[in-house]
Design an enzyme around this catalytic site. Structure first.
Site, short mmCIF file in Angstrom:
data_model
loop_
_atom_site.label_atom_id
_atom_site.label_comp_id
_atom_site.label_asym_id
_atom_site.label_seq_id
_atom_site.Cartn_x
_atom_site.Cartn_y
_atom_site.Cartn_z
NE ARG A 125 34.39 13.81 37.98
CZ ARG A 125 35.26 14.42 37.18
NH1 ARG A 125 35.38 14.04 35.92
NH2 ARG A 125 36.01 15.40 37.62
CE1 TYR A 126 30.55 9.35 35.45
CE2 TYR A 126 32.46 10.45 34.48
CZ TYR A 126 31.14 10.48 34.90
OH TYR A 126 30.41 11.63 34.77
NE ARG A 163 33.14 7.29 31.22
CZ ARG A 163 32.11 6.71 31.83
NH1 ARG A 163 32.15 5.43 32.17
NH2 ARG A 163 31.02 7.41 32.12
CB CYS A 180 44.60 25.36 25.37
SG CYS A 180 43.92 24.34 26.70
CB CYS A 201 37.33 28.58 26.07
SG CYS A 201 37.70 27.57 24.63
CB CYS A 256 38.26 27.17 30.26
SG CYS A 256 39.13 25.63 30.61
NE ARG A 264 40.01 19.40 33.64
CZ ARG A 264 39.59 18.53 32.72
NH1 ARG A 264 39.78 18.81 31.44
NH2 ARG A 264 39.00 17.40 33.07
CG ASP A 279 31.10 22.64 33.95
OD1 ASP A 279 30.19 21.93 34.38
OD2 ASP A 279 31.89 22.30 33.04
CG ASP A 334 30.48 17.39 33.81
OD1 ASP A 334 30.69 16.20 34.04
OD2 ASP A 334 30.66 17.93 32.70
CE LYS A 345 29.93 14.55 30.92
NZ LYS A 345 31.14 14.08 31.60
#
Length: 341
Positions: free
Chosen positions: A84-85, A88, A97, A101, A104, A106, A267, A304, A311
């Protein structure tokens, strides 16, 4: 005590009453609560329970919610990589996981029945992509939670990335030190280190009670080994959306030698509206937080932008209220995007 993975497990532990609605939630989204977190739950409405216990409201989708709310797939040139950037990338090695959560972003991708972890061939392709792009100086290991890797696999991954001359920083994003601290063994800590690149660990924690004695010891094992730690927190209604809790959490990070990094506005993941605050409430919390804690305890309050438009810092002119009562947010190239709330 075992990790609780089913509605029957939760009912047996007297954490949740079984019912058709929560069963449907568990069918749709992965469930797992480690013993470390289950032992902290006092009642179904406490801030630990709200993060991990299935809730019938997760079945309620609202306008603007999206299965890929921050545009991972749009920016994925090969399996496991999100670019995305420019300088990085994310490297998503696993899609499981130790806990799941309920908020989440994702949640449509992670879990034992969702996207599989990378195959050896896919990992080879992902690392080849990073090696072929000399502009990439930082690799952010995420998923899923990369701390579920064995020390052997983590050692191999660290070595392969360190062999790429232009990769100068590896950043591991994890919840493990607080939710499953016994995984942070001396062997695993050693697996993260290399003389050829800087290693950082970004810890996701949302409430000061997550910092048990075992969690504090796990963080100390990382920091004492010379690995700097950063924090990530999601602003969550009913969990940490008051100044007292946020201030206590940020101070707890600093006490454990963890630099507060990001406070994320929640999100637009499906079925998570009951967790989201308004942007104005988050801004008010940050103003009060600045009055209460020192500069080293202040995170950046960020959003985001949906579809992967970077961001936006919500304490700056990058966000504005529209006449229709919604918001516009500005990406790092100056373009404005509508944001439903």
């Amino acid at each position: 005590m075992k990790t609780l993975r089913t509605i029957a497990d939760l009912a047996e532990a007297q954490l949740l009453a079984p019912g058709e609605a929560v069963a449907r939630v568990a069918e749709r989204y992965a469930v797992a609560i480690t013993p470390a977190m289950a032992e902290l739950i006092r009642d179904p409405d406490d801030p630990i329970a709200r993060q991990f216990l299935p809730d019938p409201r997760e079945l309620d989708a609202t306008p603007g919610e999206n299965a890929d709310p921050i545009g991972d797939k749009r920016h994925s040139p090969v399996a496991g990589v999100v670019h995305r950037y420019k300088d990085r990338v994310l490297l998503k090695v696993v899609h499981v996981c130790p806990v799941y959560c309920r908020f989440c972003f994702r949640r449509e991708m992670v879990g034992p029945d969702r996207e599989p972890s990378l195959t050896p061939a896919e990992l080879d392709t992902a690392i080849a992509y990073i090696a072929a792009h000399s502009e990439i100086s930082e690799v952010i290991l995420t998923g899923g939670d990369p701390f579920v890797l064995t020390p052997r696999r983590a050692t191999d991954l660290t070595a392969r990335l360190a062999d790429i001359a232009h990769v100068k920083v590896m950043r591991w994003h994890t919840r493990v030190p607080v939710v499953d601290p016994e995984r942070v063994t001396a062997d695993f800590v050693a697996a993260l280190k290399t003389p050829h690149a800087a290693t950082y660990v970004a810890l996701h924690a949302n409430h000061p009670r997550e910092f048990t004695a075992s969690a504090r010891a796990a963080c100390a094992r990382l920091v004492d080994a010379g690995i700097p730690m950063l924090s990530q927190t999601v602003l969550l209604k009913g969990v940490n959306d008051d100044t007292d809790t946020l201030a206590a959490l940020m101070r707890t990070f600093v006490e454990n030698r963890i630099k507060p990094y990001y406070l994320h506005h929640a999100d637009l993941a499906p079925g998570t509206a009951h967790f989201r605050t308004t942007i104005e409430h988050g801004q008010a919390l940050m103003r009060e937080l600045r009055r209460r804690v020192s500069g080293i305890a202040l995170p950046a309050y960020v959003l985001d932008i949906p579809a992967g438009h970077a961001k936006a810092n919500l304490e700056t002119s990058a966000v504005e209220r529209t006449t229709g009562g919604t918001h516009r947010v500005r990406d790092d190239e100056g373009a404005w995007h509508d944001y439903p709330e």
